[in-house]
Design a protein around this motif. Structure first.
Motif, PDB file in Angstrom:
ATOM      1  N   MET A 189     109.220 -21.627 -99.248  1.00 42.06           N
ATOM      2  CA  MET A 189     109.478 -22.476 -98.247  1.00 42.06           C
ATOM      3  C   MET A 189     110.558 -23.204 -98.522  1.00 42.06           C
ATOM      4  O   MET A 189     110.778 -23.941 -99.487  1.00 42.06           O
ATOM      5  N   PRO A 190     111.729 -23.063 -97.700  1.00 52.38           N
ATOM      6  CA  PRO A 190     112.961 -23.733 -97.843  1.00 52.38           C
ATOM      7  C   PRO A 190     113.089 -24.935 -97.404  1.00 52.38           C
ATOM      8  O   PRO A 190     112.415 -25.578 -96.497  1.00 52.38           O
ATOM      9  N   LEU A 191     113.995 -25.750 -98.031  1.00 52.58           N
ATOM     10  CA  LEU A 191     114.242 -27.040 -97.308  1.00 52.58           C
ATOM     11  C   LEU A 191     115.104 -27.015 -96.081  1.00 52.58           C
ATOM     12  O   LEU A 191     116.196 -25.987 -96.197  1.00 52.58           O
ATOM     13  N   ILE A 192     115.027 -27.617 -95.216  1.00 49.31           N
ATOM     14  CA  ILE A 192     116.128 -27.594 -93.881  1.00 49.31           C
ATOM     15  C   ILE A 192     116.877 -28.780 -93.866  1.00 49.31           C
ATOM     16  O   ILE A 192     116.298 -30.017 -93.773  1.00 49.31           O
TER      17      ILE A 192
ATOM     18  N   GLY B  57     117.388 -16.766 -91.475  1.00 49.48           N
ATOM     19  CA  GLY B  57     116.709 -17.443 -92.316  1.00 49.48           C
ATOM     20  C   GLY B  57     115.377 -17.029 -93.404  1.00 49.48           C
ATOM     21  O   GLY B  57     115.478 -17.105 -94.441  1.00 49.48           O
ATOM     22  N   GLN B  58     114.554 -16.161 -92.556  1.00 49.84           N
ATOM     23  CA  GLN B  58     113.726 -15.584 -93.234  1.00 49.84           C
ATOM     24  C   GLN B  58     114.244 -14.367 -94.559  1.00 49.84           C
ATOM     25  O   GLN B  58     114.018 -14.367 -95.490  1.00 49.84           O
ATOM     26  N   ARG B  59     115.342 -13.893 -94.123  1.00 51.20           N
ATOM     27  CA  ARG B  59     115.951 -12.980 -94.928  1.00 51.20           C
ATOM     28  C   ARG B  59     116.338 -13.457 -96.113  1.00 51.20           C
ATOM     29  O   ARG B  59     116.574 -13.278 -97.351  1.00 51.20           O
ATOM     30  N   LEU B  60     117.396 -14.864 -95.726  1.00 54.80           N
ATOM     31  CA  LEU B  60     117.969 -15.625 -96.952  1.00 54.80           C
ATOM     32  C   LEU B  60     117.066 -16.156 -97.670  1.00 54.80           C
ATOM     33  O   LEU B  60     117.025 -16.097 -99.267  1.00 54.80           O
ATOM     34  N   THR B  61     115.746 -16.463 -97.434  1.00 55.11           N
ATOM     35  CA  THR B  61     114.820 -17.326 -98.204  1.00 55.11           C
ATOM     36  C   THR B  61     114.391 -16.255 -99.213  1.00 55.11           C
ATOM     37  O   THR B  61     114.115 -16.462-100.223  1.00 55.11           O
ATOM     38  N   LYS B  62     114.085 -15.084 -98.508  1.00 50.55           N
ATOM     39  CA  LYS B  62     113.554 -13.872 -99.440  1.00 50.55           C
ATOM     40  C   LYS B  62     114.625 -13.654-100.587  1.00 50.55           C
ATOM     41  O   LYS B  62     114.006 -13.130-101.743  1.00 50.55           O
ATOM     42  N   ALA B  63     115.660 -13.686-100.185  1.00 49.01           N
ATOM     43  CA  ALA B  63     116.735 -13.500-100.992  1.00 49.01           C
ATOM     44  C   ALA B  63     117.097 -14.661-102.242  1.00 49.01           C
ATOM     45  O   ALA B  63     117.759 -14.305-103.073  1.00 49.01           O
ATOM     46  N   GLY B  64     116.468 -15.555-101.852  1.00 49.49           N
ATOM     47  CA  GLY B  64     116.514 -16.663-102.960  1.00 49.49           C
ATOM     48  C   GLY B  64     116.950 -17.969-102.462  1.00 49.49           C
ATOM     49  O   GLY B  64     117.363 -18.886-103.254  1.00 49.49           O
ATOM     50  N   ALA B  65     117.320 -18.350-101.206  1.00 51.39           N
ATOM     51  CA  ALA B  65     117.873 -19.432-100.978  1.00 51.39           C
ATOM     52  C   ALA B  65     116.790 -20.655-100.815  1.00 51.39           C
ATOM     53  O   ALA B  65     115.621 -20.421-100.726  1.00 51.39           O
TER      54      ALA B  65
END
Ligand code: DX5
Ligand code: ZN
Length: 215
Positions: free
Chosen positions: A1-4, A182-190
């Motif tokens: 769950m990323p911060l927005i 955003g989904q791909r970036l979060t999976k990559a570690g964002a």
């Protein structure tokens, strides 16, 4: 769950208070404020008088992104705004180590931002000193640009670099972020996603924040 961290660059500047209050009531985590000087980037946005007005209404931490030359000149002014994060560009700082130490000594999180062409390897020596690294996934200067695909692999490489240097720095991504990227970036570690047009052009910005936050 990323911060927005919604970018206020895409807000309606004629109704800033209204848009800030909408964000206050949303699930967003930070407010992303984009400062441009017309020198480091080919555009001018807003400066301290406008950010002071924003800070009066904002009820979430401020994430200040300085797209300006000599950002070190403004460390005390960013501190006076009450900012949580001060992001300076790697490309704008000859003495980056000193700038990072100054930002931290003011009690703010020190963020270093990389333009799309700058490799993550330039951060090898300074990584343990950083609180946050922001990768630009568009060329800085404008909202609403197309996402540069390389940013996904670059996020992965940055995560590896930070791990190998035992750095606890957060990874923030800025530019062209939407549900899909955003989904791909979060999976990559964002850890933190900045989004301007994807939030403010959405039919329901608060709902969009909710969706981005659950990626
Ligand atoms: C670009 C800014 C970004 C921009 C993001 O120079 O740093 O924060 O506002 O806008 P979107 O999400 O529309 O690409
Ligand atoms: Zn930004």
């Amino acid at each position: 769950m990323p911060l927005i961290s919604p970018s206020l660059l895409s807000a309606d500047f004629g109704h800033l208070q209204r848009d800030i209050e909408m964000l206050n009531k949303s699930e967003c985590d930070w407010f992303h404020l984009d400062v441009m000087d017309g020198v480091f980037v080919p555009n001018i946005s807003f400066g301290f008088p406008v950010m002071e007005a924003m800070a009066c209404h904002a009820q979430k931490p401020l994430d200040v992104h300085l797209m300006i030359v000599q950002p070190e000149k403004f460390i005390p002014q960013v501190k006076a705004l009450g900012a949580k994060v001060m992001n300076v560009h790697y490309e704008a700082c000859t003495h980056l180590h000193r700038v990072v130490q100054q930002i931290k000594s003011e009690g703010m999180m020190a963020g270093v931002t990389l333009n799309p062409h700058t490799p993550v390897s330039v951060l090898e020596e300074i990584a343990p000193d950083l609180d946050l690294v922001m990768l630009m996934s568009v060329n800085p200067g404008f909202g609403g640009q197309k996402f540069i695909e390389n940013a996904v692999d670059k996020t992965r490489r940055l995560r590896e670099l930070l791990d190998s240097r035992q750095s606890a720095a957060l990874i923030e991504i800025d530019g062209g972020v939407n549900r899909e990227t955003g989904q791909r970036l979060t999976k990559a570690g964002a850890d933190v996603l900045v989004a301007g047009s994807a939030i403010f052009n959405a039919p329901n910005p608060q709902e969009e924040i909710h969706i981005l936050r659950s990626l």
